[in-house]
Design a protein around this motif. Structure first.
Motif, PDB file in Angstrom:
ATOM      1  N   LEU A 100      69.490  38.162  26.910  1.00  0.00           N
ATOM      2  CA  LEU A 100      68.189  37.752  26.956  1.00  0.00           C
ATOM      3  C   LEU A 100      67.586  36.542  26.808  1.00  0.00           C
ATOM      4  O   LEU A 100      66.694  35.904  27.530  1.00  0.00           O
ATOM      5  N   THR A 101      68.134  35.679  25.962  1.00  0.00           N
ATOM      6  CA  THR A 101      67.984  34.214  25.533  1.00  0.00           C
ATOM      7  C   THR A 101      68.280  33.303  27.078  1.00  0.00           C
ATOM      8  O   THR A 101      67.149  32.713  27.024  1.00  0.00           O
ATOM      9  N   LEU A 102      69.333  33.831  27.643  1.00  0.00           N
ATOM     10  CA  LEU A 102      69.823  32.746  28.723  1.00  0.00           C
ATOM     11  C   LEU A 102      68.766  33.173  29.909  1.00  0.00           C
ATOM     12  O   LEU A 102      68.550  31.894  30.779  1.00  0.00           O
ATOM     13  N   CYS A 103      68.232  34.170  29.993  1.00  0.00           N
ATOM     14  CA  CYS A 103      67.195  34.703  31.155  1.00  0.00           C
ATOM     15  C   CYS A 103      65.942  33.867  30.932  1.00  0.00           C
ATOM     16  O   CYS A 103      65.307  33.407  32.028  1.00  0.00           O
ATOM     17  N   THR A 104      65.348  33.585  29.817  1.00  0.00           N
ATOM     18  CA  THR A 104      64.203  32.858  29.641  1.00  0.00           C
ATOM     19  C   THR A 104      64.219  31.486  29.328  1.00  0.00           C
ATOM     20  O   THR A 104      63.174  30.706  29.509  1.00  0.00           O
ATOM     21  N   LEU A 105      65.670  31.217  29.203  1.00  0.00           N
ATOM     22  CA  LEU A 105      65.535  29.714  28.538  1.00  0.00           C
ATOM     23  C   LEU A 105      65.092  28.688  29.878  1.00  0.00           C
ATOM     24  O   LEU A 105      64.619  27.764  29.317  1.00  0.00           O
ATOM     25  N   PRO A 106      65.786  28.805  30.869  1.00  0.00           N
ATOM     26  CA  PRO A 106      65.170  27.896  31.847  1.00  0.00           C
ATOM     27  C   PRO A 106      63.835  27.744  32.199  1.00  0.00           C
ATOM     28  O   PRO A 106      63.334  26.641  32.066  1.00  0.00           O
ATOM     29  N   SER A 107      63.108  28.895  32.328  1.00  0.00           N
ATOM     30  CA  SER A 107      61.561  28.904  32.389  1.00  0.00           C
ATOM     31  C   SER A 107      60.792  28.436  31.384  1.00  0.00           C
ATOM     32  O   SER A 107      59.946  27.429  31.237  1.00  0.00           O
ATOM     33  N   MET A 108      61.185  28.671  30.219  1.00  0.00           N
ATOM     34  CA  MET A 108      60.564  28.200  29.090  1.00  0.00           C
ATOM     35  C   MET A 108      60.682  26.699  28.770  1.00  0.00           C
ATOM     36  O   MET A 108      59.734  26.134  28.305  1.00  0.00           O
ATOM     37  N   LEU A 109      61.994  26.375  28.816  1.00  0.00           N
ATOM     38  CA  LEU A 109      62.135  24.889  28.462  1.00  0.00           C
ATOM     39  C   LEU A 109      61.654  24.086  29.627  1.00  0.00           C
ATOM     40  O   LEU A 109      61.160  22.961  29.276  1.00  0.00           O
ATOM     41  N   GLY A 110      61.715  24.894  30.928  1.00  0.00           N
ATOM     42  CA  GLY A 110      60.942  23.968  31.982  1.00  0.00           C
ATOM     43  C   GLY A 110      59.547  23.708  31.680  1.00  0.00           C
ATOM     44  O   GLY A 110      58.881  22.586  31.908  1.00  0.00           O
ATOM     45  N   ILE A 111      58.839  24.496  30.990  1.00  0.00           N
ATOM     46  CA  ILE A 111      57.465  24.388  30.572  1.00  0.00           C
ATOM     47  C   ILE A 111      57.307  23.486  29.754  1.00  0.00           C
ATOM     48  O   ILE A 111      56.349  22.608  29.821  1.00  0.00           O
ATOM     49  N   PHE A 112      58.120  23.981  28.486  1.00  0.00           N
ATOM     50  CA  PHE A 112      57.449  23.108  27.237  1.00  0.00           C
ATOM     51  C   PHE A 112      58.253  21.745  27.172  1.00  0.00           C
ATOM     52  O   PHE A 112      57.839  20.874  26.420  1.00  0.00           O
ATOM     53  N   TRP A 113      59.242  21.469  27.925  1.00  0.00           N
ATOM     54  CA  TRP A 113      59.828  20.383  27.749  1.00  0.00           C
ATOM     55  C   TRP A 113      59.646  19.300  28.971  1.00  0.00           C
ATOM     56  O   TRP A 113      59.415  18.308  28.977  1.00  0.00           O
ATOM     57  N   PHE A 114      59.347  19.713  30.196  1.00  0.00           N
ATOM     58  CA  PHE A 114      59.163  19.207  31.530  1.00  0.00           C
ATOM     59  C   PHE A 114      57.905  19.309  32.249  1.00  0.00           C
ATOM     60  O   PHE A 114      57.600  18.866  33.188  1.00  0.00           O
ATOM     61  N   ASN A 115      57.116  20.401  31.633  1.00  0.00           N
ATOM     62  CA  ASN A 115      55.686  20.615  31.914  1.00  0.00           C
ATOM     63  C   ASN A 115      55.942  21.100  33.386  1.00  0.00           C
ATOM     64  O   ASN A 115      54.877  20.979  34.323  1.00  0.00           O
ATOM     65  N   TYR A 116      56.980  21.666  33.882  1.00  0.00           N
ATOM     66  CA  TYR A 116      57.403  22.423  35.157  1.00  0.00           C
ATOM     67  C   TYR A 116      56.977  23.605  35.058  1.00  0.00           C
ATOM     68  O   TYR A 116      57.740  24.674  34.464  1.00  0.00           O
ATOM     69  N   LYS A 117      55.915  24.215  35.816  1.00  0.00           N
ATOM     70  CA  LYS A 117      55.406  25.638  35.774  1.00  0.00           C
ATOM     71  C   LYS A 117      55.870  26.750  36.967  1.00  0.00           C
ATOM     72  O   LYS A 117      55.366  27.794  36.945  1.00  0.00           O
TER      73      LYS A 117
END
Length: 317
Positions: free
Chosen positions: A74-91
């Motif tokens: 579950l953690t690895l499933c959400t990690l790319p999109s969550m960190l993409g938004i909050f770290w790189f503002n990539y939505k």
């Protein structure tokens, strides 16, 4: 026909972080990163400890190992999109990538639910007939249970992406969360979603519904068995073996029920409430489960201490 079908589908969806807090994403990136580190590290420690400690090679801890694998998934499933938004503002997330993420999120969620049922049955056997515990729950039985749990989750969730793929999307492509969930993507479709809704309901009943009922019945049986124990100390000792599992059940099902209720009846609530509940549903169990089991399991605490000592020695060296 195929070109017409793809013409009415977006190339990508736009993910939403936490509405109203966009300016603070830079600061939120650090605690979010820490949450993911805790989840991955904590579940990794549980798996490695159970693997290395022969005293933990019993059904109860094998099931805990399965729970840790589901939490890591579950953690690895959400990690790319969550960190993409909050770290790189990539939505942005591609349509097919969204379907893949959706499939794995719901699959790992169903696996975790199934493992919690297996852990409940494990506690039933341990309290009802402790003398035959090792002969009833053999390694072969545990292995078969794991295969059934995995197979059920994979098969039940398998049709979901295809049911979404057949729908046309040509209006909004903005999702409500930082990841793709079936209910969230389905509401953007520009056609009848009756089949999706019906299959989603059947899947929920077959997995989370039947699982929660099984866990409830297991604890009714456990309480009846415990109440039959003559000594108060014996009753307390028996119930104490269930504390971690009860915490894991509450940690998983309370956010799940909250998300389900809000999606169906909370349309008037603010987007912030929807986002926070969805994040809690996927982030709380992987973070809190390792903490609960670390507090209650001496071998896992010992492993953590050893790791910190080795890290300190390496740093000083």
């Amino acid at each position: 026909m195929a070109s017409n079908h793809t013409h009415f589908q977006h190339l990508y969806f736009v993910l939403t972080g936490i509405p109203g807090l966009e300016e603070k994403y830079y600061w939120m990136a650090f605690p979010l990163g820490a949450i993911y580190v805790i989840a991955l590290f904590g579940n990794g420690v549980i798996i490695s400890t159970i693997k290395s400690e022969s005293s933990l090679h019993i059904p109860m801890y094998y099931f805990l190992c399965m729970l840790a694998f589901a939490d890591m998934g579950l953690t690895l499933c959400t990690l790319p999109s969550m960190l993409g938004i909050f770290w790189f503002n990539y939505k942005f997330i591609a349509f097919d990538a969204c379907l893949v993420q959706m499939y794995f999120i719901h699959t790992f969620s169903a696996i975790e639910s199934g493992v919690l049922v297996a852990m409940a049955i494990d506690r039933v056997v341990a309290i009802w007939n402790p003398l035959r515990y090792s002969t009833i729950l053999t390694n072969q039985v545990v292995c078969k249970a794991g295969i059934v749990i995995l197979s059920r989750a994979v098969c039940v969730v398998f049709p979901v992406p295809f049911l979404i793929k057949r729908l046309p999307f040509y209006r909004s492509n903005i999702l409500s969360h930082s990841f793709c969930l079936h209910q969230d993507v389905m509401r953007l479709a520009c056609a009848s979603t009756r089949v999706n809704s019906l299959y989603g309901l059947i899947a929920i009943i077959f997995t989370k519904g039947s699982d929660s009922l099984s866990i409830l019945l297991s604890y009714v049986f456990i309480l009846r068995t415990v109440m039959a124990i003559a000594s108060g100390e014996g009753r307390l000792k028996a119930l104490n073996t269930c504390v971690c599992h009860i915490c894991a059940v509450l940690i998983f099902y309370v956010p799940l029920i909250g998300v389900s209720v809000i999606h169906r009846f909370g349309k008037h609530l603010s987007p912030l409430t929807h986002a926070l509940m969805a994040n809690a549903y996927l982030l709380v169990p992987p973070v809190l489960n390792p903490i609960v089991y670390t507090v209650k399991t001496k071998e896992i605490r010992k492993k953590l201490v050893q790791m910190f000592v080795q890290t300190k020695v390496s740093a000083e060296g």
